[in-house]
Write a protein that holds these residues in place. Sequence first.
Motif, PDB file in Angstrom:
ATOM      1  N   ASP A  89       0.825  -1.209   0.000  1.00  0.00           N
ATOM      2  CA  ASP A  89       0.000   0.000   0.000  1.00  0.00           C
ATOM      3  C   ASP A  89       0.858   1.258   0.000  1.00  0.00           C
ATOM      4  O   ASP A  89       0.576   2.214  -0.706  1.00  0.00           O
ATOM      5  N   ASN A  90       1.878   1.262   0.834  1.00  0.00           N
ATOM      6  CA  ASN A  90       2.612   2.505   1.047  1.00  0.00           C
ATOM      7  C   ASN A  90       3.746   2.684   0.047  1.00  0.00           C
ATOM      8  O   ASN A  90       3.856   3.727  -0.583  1.00  0.00           O
ATOM      9  N   GLY A 135       9.449   8.396   4.446  1.00  0.00           N
ATOM     10  CA  GLY A 135       9.027   7.094   4.977  1.00  0.00           C
ATOM     11  C   GLY A 135       8.728   6.199   3.788  1.00  0.00           C
ATOM     12  O   GLY A 135       9.276   6.381   2.702  1.00  0.00           O
ATOM     13  N   GLU A 136       7.824   5.232   3.984  1.00  0.00           N
ATOM     14  CA  GLU A 136       7.514   4.286   2.893  1.00  0.00           C
ATOM     15  C   GLU A 136       6.919   5.014   1.681  1.00  0.00           C
ATOM     16  O   GLU A 136       7.320   4.793   0.543  1.00  0.00           O
ATOM     17  N   VAL A 137       5.932   5.883   1.942  1.00  0.00           N
ATOM     18  CA  VAL A 137       5.263   6.575   0.834  1.00  0.00           C
ATOM     19  C   VAL A 137       6.242   7.520   0.133  1.00  0.00           C
ATOM     20  O   VAL A 137       6.346   7.536  -1.100  1.00  0.00           O
ATOM     21  N   GLU A 191      12.988  16.048   5.728  1.00  0.00           N
ATOM     22  CA  GLU A 191      12.782  15.055   6.795  1.00  0.00           C
ATOM     23  C   GLU A 191      13.031  15.681   8.159  1.00  0.00           C
ATOM     24  O   GLU A 191      13.780  16.645   8.284  1.00  0.00           O
ATOM     25  N   ILE A 192      12.367  15.137   9.168  1.00  0.00           N
ATOM     26  CA  ILE A 192      12.630  15.550  10.554  1.00  0.00           C
ATOM     27  C   ILE A 192      13.488  14.497  11.266  1.00  0.00           C
ATOM     28  O   ILE A 192      14.097  14.766  12.284  1.00  0.00           O
ATOM     29  N   CYS A 236      15.912   8.641   8.561  1.00  0.00           N
ATOM     30  CA  CYS A 236      15.298   8.705   7.223  1.00  0.00           C
ATOM     31  C   CYS A 236      16.045   9.709   6.348  1.00  0.00           C
ATOM     32  O   CYS A 236      16.197   9.503   5.134  1.00  0.00           O
ATOM     33  N   THR A 259       4.015  12.804   4.894  1.00  0.00           N
ATOM     34  CA  THR A 259       4.574  12.750   6.248  1.00  0.00           C
ATOM     35  C   THR A 259       3.625  12.150   7.288  1.00  0.00           C
ATOM     36  O   THR A 259       4.066  11.774   8.365  1.00  0.00           O
ATOM     37  N   GLY A 260       2.320  12.142   7.012  1.00  0.00           N
ATOM     38  CA  GLY A 260       1.361  11.754   8.048  1.00  0.00           C
ATOM     39  C   GLY A 260       1.181  12.865   9.070  1.00  0.00           C
ATOM     40  O   GLY A 260       0.546  12.676  10.098  1.00  0.00           O
ATOM     41  N   ASN A 261       1.726  14.032   8.773  1.00  0.00           N
ATOM     42  CA  ASN A 261       1.722  15.140   9.730  1.00  0.00           C
ATOM     43  C   ASN A 261       0.773  16.246   9.259  1.00  0.00           C
ATOM     44  O   ASN A 261       0.093  16.089   8.257  1.00  0.00           O
ATOM     45  N   MET A 309       0.212  13.029  -0.627  1.00  0.00           N
ATOM     46  CA  MET A 309       0.126  11.558  -0.684  1.00  0.00           C
ATOM     47  C   MET A 309       0.050  10.977   0.727  1.00  0.00           C
ATOM     48  O   MET A 309       0.036   9.768   0.905  1.00  0.00           O
ATOM     49  N   GLY A 310       0.060  11.848   1.729  1.00  0.00           N
ATOM     50  CA  GLY A 310       0.130  11.356   3.113  1.00  0.00           C
ATOM     51  C   GLY A 310      -1.205  11.389   3.813  1.00  0.00           C
ATOM     52  O   GLY A 310      -2.186  10.854   3.305  1.00  0.00           O
ATOM     53  N   HIS A 311      -1.271  12.048   4.931  1.00  0.00           N
ATOM     54  CA  HIS A 311      -2.481  12.042   5.741  1.00  0.00           C
ATOM     55  C   HIS A 311      -3.538  12.919   5.088  1.00  0.00           C
ATOM     56  O   HIS A 311      -3.252  14.035   4.693  1.00  0.00           O
ATOM     57  N   ASN A 316      -3.346  10.209  -5.047  1.00  0.00           N
ATOM     58  CA  ASN A 316      -3.428   8.975  -5.846  1.00  0.00           C
ATOM     59  C   ASN A 316      -4.810   8.331  -5.750  1.00  0.00           C
ATOM     60  O   ASN A 316      -5.318   7.801  -6.726  1.00  0.00           O
TER      61      ASN A 316
HETATM   62  N1  LIG Z   1      -1.506   7.779  -0.631  1.00  0.00           N
HETATM   63  C1  LIG Z   1      -1.639   6.522  -0.267  1.00  0.00           C
HETATM   64  O1  LIG Z   1      -2.131   5.671  -1.018  1.00  0.00           O
HETATM   65  C2  LIG Z   1      -1.134   6.097   1.059  1.00  0.00           C
HETATM   66  C3  LIG Z   1      -0.840   4.745   1.282  1.00  0.00           C
HETATM   67  C4  LIG Z   1      -0.374   4.382   2.523  1.00  0.00           C
HETATM   68  C5  LIG Z   1      -0.202   5.324   3.512  1.00  0.00           C
HETATM   69  N2  LIG Z   1      -0.511   6.629   3.280  1.00  0.00           N
HETATM   70  C6  LIG Z   1      -0.323   7.682   4.294  1.00  0.00           C
HETATM   71  O2  LIG Z   1       0.905   8.342   4.026  1.00  0.00           O
HETATM   72  C7  LIG Z   1       1.465   8.846   5.236  1.00  0.00           C
HETATM   73  C8  LIG Z   1       2.919   8.408   5.336  1.00  0.00           C
HETATM   74  O3  LIG Z   1       2.967   6.992   5.385  1.00  0.00           O
HETATM   75  P1  LIG Z   1       4.371   6.252   5.551  1.00  0.00           P
HETATM   76  O4  LIG Z   1       4.100   4.810   5.590  1.00  0.00           O
HETATM   77  O5  LIG Z   1       5.355   6.787   4.569  1.00  0.00           O
HETATM   78  O6  LIG Z   1       4.746   6.764   7.018  1.00  0.00           O
HETATM   79  P2  LIG Z   1       6.185   6.849   7.649  1.00  0.00           P
HETATM   80  O7  LIG Z   1       5.981   7.121   9.096  1.00  0.00           O
HETATM   81  O8  LIG Z   1       6.999   5.684   7.223  1.00  0.00           O
HETATM   82  O9  LIG Z   1       6.841   8.143   6.952  1.00  0.00           O
HETATM   83  C9  LIG Z   1       6.517   9.476   7.234  1.00  0.00           C
HETATM   84  C10 LIG Z   1       7.830  10.253   7.304  1.00  0.00           C
HETATM   85  O10 LIG Z   1       7.542  11.638   7.394  1.00  0.00           O
HETATM   86  C11 LIG Z   1       8.492  12.220   8.275  1.00  0.00           C
HETATM   87  N3  LIG Z   1       7.940  13.500   8.759  1.00  0.00           N
HETATM   88  C12 LIG Z   1       7.020  13.721   9.732  1.00  0.00           C
HETATM   89  N4  LIG Z   1       6.775  15.040   9.847  1.00  0.00           N
HETATM   90  C13 LIG Z   1       7.528  15.660   8.912  1.00  0.00           C
HETATM   91  C14 LIG Z   1       7.693  17.010   8.517  1.00  0.00           C
HETATM   92  N5  LIG Z   1       7.036  17.998   9.134  1.00  0.00           N
HETATM   93  N6  LIG Z   1       8.545  17.284   7.517  1.00  0.00           N
HETATM   94  C15 LIG Z   1       9.232  16.306   6.893  1.00  0.00           C
HETATM   95  N7  LIG Z   1       9.123  15.001   7.221  1.00  0.00           N
HETATM   96  C16 LIG Z   1       8.274  14.681   8.217  1.00  0.00           C
HETATM   97  C17 LIG Z   1       8.698  11.175   9.353  1.00  0.00           C
HETATM   98  O11 LIG Z   1       9.931  11.325  10.008  1.00  0.00           O
HETATM   99  C18 LIG Z   1       8.646   9.882   8.532  1.00  0.00           C
HETATM  100  O12 LIG Z   1       9.937   9.462   8.139  1.00  0.00           O
HETATM  101  C19 LIG Z   1       0.567   8.325   6.348  1.00  0.00           C
HETATM  102  O13 LIG Z   1      -0.321   9.352   6.714  1.00  0.00           O
HETATM  103  C20 LIG Z   1      -0.182   7.178   5.706  1.00  0.00           C
HETATM  104  O14 LIG Z   1      -1.458   6.963   6.291  1.00  0.00           O
HETATM  105  C21 LIG Z   1      -0.942   7.040   2.069  1.00  0.00           C
END
Ligand SMILES: NC(=O)c1ccc[n+]([C@@H]2O[C@H](COP(=O)([O-])OP(=O)(O)OC[C@H]3O[C@@H](n4cnc5c(N)ncnc54)[C@H](O)[C@@H]3O)[C@@H](O)[C@H]2O)c1
Length: 484
Positions: free
Chosen positions: A242-243, A274-276, A295-296, A300, A328-330, A351-353, A398
């Motif tokens: 997924d990610n 992160g993964e995404v 990145e923070i 990573c 970032t999920g942030n 693409m995140g939260h 996406n």
């Molecule tokens: N678009 C999609 O289809 C999809 C799929 C899966 C997950 N997601 C969402 O994407 C988000 C990220 O998922 P992930 O698996 O990569 O999470 P993750 O925790 O692996 O990666 C997030 C990264 O963002 C960094 N981060 C946090 N705040 C930051 C900031 N202010 N500036 C820069 N970097 C910052 C963190 O250190 C971390 O490395 C989540 O909200 C998840 O729910 C989206």
Amino acid sequence: MPSSGILKNSMNEECGPSLKKRHSIVSGRSDFWSSSDEDEGVQPHEKAIAAGQPNPPYCVRNIEQHDFGRREIEIAEQEMPGIMALRARAKDDKPLKDAKIVGCTHINAQTAVLIETLAALGATVRWAACNIYSTQNEVAAALAEAGYAIFAWRGESEEAFWWCIDQCCTPTASWQPNMILDDGGDATHLMLKKHPAAFKQIKGIVEESVTGVHRLYQLSKAGKLSVPAMNVNDSVTKTKFDNLYSCRESIIDALKRSTDLMFGGKQAAVCGYGEVGKGCCQALKALGCVVYVTEIDPICALQAAMDGFRVVKLNEVIRQVDIVITATGNKGVVTRDHMERMKNGCVVCNMGHSNTEVDVHALRTPDLMWERVRSQVDHIIWGNGKRIVLLAEGRLANLCCSSLPSFVVSVTAATQALALIELYNAPAHRYKADVYLLPKKMDEYVASLHLPTFDAHLTELTDEQAKYLGLNKVGPFKPNYYRY
Ligand SMILES: NC(=O)c1ccc[n+]([C@@H]2O[C@H](COP(=O)([O-])OP(=O)(O)OC[C@H]3O[C@@H](n4cnc5c(N)ncnc54)[C@H](O)[C@@H]3O)[C@@H](O)[C@H]2O)c1
């Protein structure tokens, strides 16, 4: 068309009239539990209720679209090798025999493949949508036509949304649900609140979403979870697909479909590695973009540097980049101040939260003009004529602007099916009323179901090697804390 075995299985009396009877009703156009697309504004369930059928056997927008939906399901089957392999392997054993599953997920061609697999493995299902907008009406029609109790259409009202879920959860003389497959926790919530006695009969809950899993942990903490639940959201196979792998493909698709952008030589900033973020960066780099990462987290950030990306603060590059992607999920990662300094034509997407990462709210001020140029694409225009291109109003680009690859859903669907099988068949003492992750061996099994597609051949451990590593020759091959 599904095999006769599946039809037979799903055609029991809990799911409404027999197919023959249903055909006759449909051809007589008295299918009051389905309405045509022209019936704008009329919710199909209102027609059923008005016709004195408050509990119809199914309720969809337009049953006559079933042929189209069936073709969509057959196309999805081609790209869902894992779940199809599971169907083929387990259909004789029927590990879900007598399971009565309440399903509440997106209803599209891919979930239809899951639903028909569960039926092939012996389950009877009643299914509603977890989202009022995401139902593929033609697929819902195909499932209803094949005899499944489906209650869903695109554009459900809030009231219809809960009515549909309740049609699945309400116990009757012939329907006593014993499993829940949820995406977002709404079926679990409704059953617990409205049918507490029936909820106690549930053997297990399988939950797919972050939100639903969060709710389950809260219930467990509050001592209100009386049944075991499986958190498939955090299964390693699901998370990776997924990610990382899915976003690696869909970021490009989403940007292309919505903006017709050429990537070679463009400068892109990806917030979060992160993964995404990793998936997005890999894809953009492969197409010749110059990619910056913010990145923070030093780990990573170091990974990004080792992978050949420049790690910067967004402020350092904001004036020069052509694309900004948040992952970032942030919250508040791209602010109004950043957008003030972006250059003309800069594309902003998340693409995140969902809709917290880009401060879209701050763009809704009288000095800025919003122009909807395409579905999911807005131009935000400043007084001096500068415009930025905002995708999906900051929601997941996406999911809004492209489609989810069936292969990715195959992984998730196979994981969900195995979680249901595990909870349904586990001896009473194995799982308490708590939230569990799928055993690693099952994650490995999900992956192995998908390997034949690539003609991939696994190396088998020798006895000596297995002893040396302290492993069972058939797995699990990694400890639970292994990160992949
Ligand atoms: N678009 C999609 O289809 C999809 C799929 C899966 C997950 N997601 C969402 O994407 C988000 C990220 O998922 P992930 O698996 O990569 O999470 P993750 O925790 O692996 O990666 C997030 C990264 O963002 C960094 N981060 C946090 N705040 C930051 C900031 N202010 N500036 C820069 N970097 C910052 C963190 O250190 C971390 O490395 C989540 O909200 C998840 O729910 C989206």
